[in-house]
Design an enzyme around this catalytic site. Structure first.
Site, PDB file in Angstrom:
ATOM      1  N   CYS A 108      29.895  45.773  42.818  1.00 36.57           N
ATOM      2  CA  CYS A 108      31.113  45.440  42.792  1.00 36.57           C
ATOM      3  C   CYS A 108      32.174  46.404  42.386  1.00 36.57           C
ATOM      4  O   CYS A 108      32.065  47.421  42.634  1.00 36.57           O
ATOM      5  CB  CYS A 108      31.456  43.987  42.202  1.00 36.57           C
ATOM      6  SG  CYS A 108      32.896  43.297  43.047  1.00 36.57           S
TER       7      CYS A 108
HETATM    8 CU   LIG Z   1      32.840  41.257  42.969  1.00 31.82          CU
END
Ligand SMILES: [Cu+]
Lengths: 192, 192
Positions: A108
């Site tokens: 992420c």
């Molecule tokens: Cu994330």
């Protein structure tokens, strides 16, 4: 990659960690049989994640700094990625992990926000969340959902977290174990 | 399905709840803007999940029994599914939810272990985890990853939890909102 050897894995979490990314990594790697320590980079074991879920960590990060881990796997989320980046203990541990050739990983926002900022992407291809991946120096593989380059693994977001976690299981224990873990989870079709 | 109306969602958890299924449902539905209450069916707010992750619930289930929810969404895991089944407060709430035509949902072991045992699958097609789905009376759709039949939604396991959660977002807020939530999560390709 003997699956009889017990593997030790560190998953650090902080305020604003993406709880799905943290929990998927912790749970999937525990299903493979590894000892996973969830360590808070905050002053308390209780950590409030990005969508308000409160998780109790197993340890404070300072209390596990002297331990050696087969893998350090960092979830994303904001400001969680910044909280991990700003933890000097975790920075030291991850640099040592890289320097000694053991596995380290991030998903992420964290590859861009933490790993690249601290030189941990240097010489490595990787990916990050679409909102952050344009900041990576090496753009060659940013469109991939999971990138394994040497001892660094990176990935993109909650929707890629199962693939990320299963790739880490495969690297720790081999493809057969990863298949064994994937089966009962009723994975969507993808190439392991 | 006006997205301007705030939606209220109940996610019950108990000892041995599958933490990935719980967190994915909570997080994805919060991303859509709903107010999600995580309620413990145990005597304490802190609940130890199936792979050892400790989560702090927002409420005890008894404290939210008088509230009306647009959706009750039950995670799986063992013995979590049995803990939900054996909570009389949750049983009353879910039967009322069904009888009054509002949405209710379960994933993994819970459709077979809780919902069918309490008559909540009666007259409905659905699915459950592969280790439990042969126990469902209606076998017509057990191979599906997510089954929406009237106001009941069922699904199979951690690997189908994003699809399950996004189906619930679609039912609460419409397909456009579900697409908006799916995008930044970097979902794998599938039909929403
Ligand atoms: Cu994330």
């Amino acid at each position: 990659m003997s699956s009889s050897v017990n593997k030790h894995v560190l998953v650090p979490i902080g305020e604003g960690t993406e709880e799905m990314e943290a929990i998927i990594v912790i749970d999937v790697i525990r299903r493979a049989g590894a000892q996973v320590i969830v360590a808070s980079v905050e002053n308390s074991l209780q950590v409030k994640c990005s969508r308000g879920v409160n998780i109790i960590a197993d340890s404070l990060i300072a209390d596990v700094e002297s331990q050696q881990f087969d893998l350090i796997a960092c979830p994303g989320g904001m400001p969680g990625a910044e909280r991990l980046r700003d933890c000097e203990t975790l920075e030291r541990m991850t640099i040592k992990q890289r320097d000694e050739g053991r596995l380290y990983a991030a998903i992420c926002a964290t590859p861009a926000v933490f790993f690249q900022a601290k030189g941990l992407m240097d010489g490595h291809r990787g990916t990050s969340h679409p909102a952050f991946s344009d900041k990576l120096v090496d753009q060659s593989l940013v469109q991939e959902r999971v990138v394994v380059d040497g001892n660094l693994t990176t990935s993109r977001g909650p929707g890629t977290a199962f693939e990320f976690a299963l790739s880490l299981v495969k690297q720790l224990y081999g493809a057969e174990k990863a298949q064994q873990v994937a089966g009962p989870m009723v994975m969507y079709p993808y190439e392991l």
